[in-house]
Design an enzyme around this catalytic site. Structure first.
Site, PDB file in Angstrom:
ATOM      1  N   LYS A  13      21.056 -38.120 -33.429  1.00 65.71           N
ATOM      2  CA  LYS A  13      21.781 -39.296 -34.072  1.00 65.71           C
ATOM      3  C   LYS A  13      21.140 -39.111 -35.320  1.00 65.71           C
ATOM      4  CE  LYS A  13      20.727 -42.773 -31.405  1.00 65.71           C
ATOM      5  NZ  LYS A  13      19.289 -41.601 -30.813  1.00 65.71           N
ATOM      6  N   ARG A  87      23.695 -49.800 -26.762  1.00 66.27           N
ATOM      7  CA  ARG A  87      22.334 -49.544 -26.947  1.00 66.27           C
ATOM      8  C   ARG A  87      22.471 -49.750 -25.028  1.00 66.27           C
ATOM      9  NH1 ARG A  87      18.604 -47.528 -30.634  1.00 66.27           N
ATOM     10  NH2 ARG A  87      16.656 -46.095 -30.096  1.00 66.27           N
ATOM     11  N   ARG A 126       8.926 -34.966 -35.058  1.00 66.74           N
ATOM     12  CA  ARG A 126       9.563 -36.151 -36.675  1.00 66.74           C
ATOM     13  C   ARG A 126       8.685 -36.446 -37.188  1.00 66.74           C
ATOM     14  NH1 ARG A 126      14.125 -39.718 -34.647  1.00 66.74           N
ATOM     15  NH2 ARG A 126      13.005 -40.936 -33.989  1.00 66.74           N
ATOM     16  N   ARG A 161       6.755 -42.696 -37.502  1.00 64.96           N
ATOM     17  CA  ARG A 161       6.792 -43.978 -37.243  1.00 64.96           C
ATOM     18  C   ARG A 161       5.957 -44.578 -36.143  1.00 64.96           C
ATOM     19  NH1 ARG A 161      13.652 -43.859 -35.735  1.00 64.96           N
ATOM     20  NH2 ARG A 161      12.705 -44.800 -33.973  1.00 64.96           N
ATOM     21  N   ARG A 172      10.734 -45.280 -24.954  1.00 70.57           N
ATOM     22  CA  ARG A 172      11.781 -45.442 -25.596  1.00 70.57           C
ATOM     23  C   ARG A 172      12.889 -44.739 -24.326  1.00 70.57           C
ATOM     24  NH1 ARG A 172      10.541 -42.998 -30.810  1.00 70.57           N
ATOM     25  NH2 ARG A 172      12.234 -43.370 -31.581  1.00 70.57           N
TER      26      ARG A 172
END
Ligand code: AMP
Length: 217
Positions: A13, A87, A126, A161, A172
């Site tokens: 996204k 969400r 990531r 992160r 998540r």
């Protein structure tokens, strides 16, 4: 454009939103980025949100809607690409009312569908630029930062992160399945949904831009 990007964490996204901003000057609004900035700044919102985020849980709808109402009132005329918001169904309903009040209804909701094994691989590899004004996204395998983990756009340190530990990633994805995935049916019923299954960012952007043009034409 006024669109929502739906999809699991790691579906792309943020990367797609950044490329879409170049298309017509619409801005990317990422609730995750706004929340991380609030946590860093130590604001009351940041202090309330931090523990939820670290665990990989959703921040309560009331806090998210307060933040987003303020954001939309600030610049009600701009085009936007919503990344990571809404969400939950209550967030989607509140967003609909908010945009109706501003006479700026959504034009399209894009669902980025990505196989789970690709998601898991992407989330663990990531990396993100630590400069909140940049937030460039990297991947240690396919798109690494410069030497010394420096951001190629702004030179700041590129980091992993805090919520990209295996435990938080698992949580998540579970939260996504339970609370966010129902939005696909919700927006399908409103006729706004476009499903995209390509994995390559350029191809995804092309599909979205084409779908928007077809809608206008
Ligand atoms: P993201 O960067 O979009 O993956 O978001 C990181 C974290 O911020 C999420 O795991 C949630 O804890 C929180 N968050 C971001 N957007 C929302 C939202 N719309 N509703 C609730 N929590 C959110």
């Amino acid at each position: 454009m006024r669109i929502v990007l739906l999809g699991a964490p790691g579906a792309g996204k943020g990367t797609v939103a950044k490329q879409l901003t170049a298309h017509d000057g619409s801005v990317q609004i990422s609730t995750g980025d706004l929340l991380r900035a609030a946590v860093r700044a130590g604001t009351p919102l940041g202090q309330q949100a931090q523990a939820f985020m670290q665990r990989g849980d959703l921040v309560p709808d009331r806090l998210i809607m307060g933040m987003m109402e303020a954001r939309f009132q600030e610049r009600p005329d701009e085009g936007f690409i919503l990344d990571g918001f809404p969400r939950t169904i209550p967030q989607a309903v509140s967003l609909g009312l908010l945009l109706k009040g501003l006479d700026r209804p959504l034009e399209m909701v894009v669902n980025l569908v990505v196989p789970e094994e690709v998601i898991l691989d992407r989330l663990t590899t990531r990396r993100t630029c630590s400069n909140p004004a940049c937030n460039a996204i990297y991947n240690v395998k396919s798109n690494p930062p410069a030497a010394g983990d420096a951001c190629r756009a702004c030179g700041s340190k590129v980091v992993q992160r805090e919520d990209e530990t295996p435990e938080a990633i698992g949580r998540r994805l579970e939260v996504y399945r339970q609370q966010t995935n129902p939005l696909v049916g919700h927006y399908d019923r409103t006729g706004l949904l476009v499903t995209v299954t390509e994995l390559d960012t350029a191809a995804i952007v092309k599909t979205i831009v084409g779908a928007l043009a077809a809608q206008v034409g």
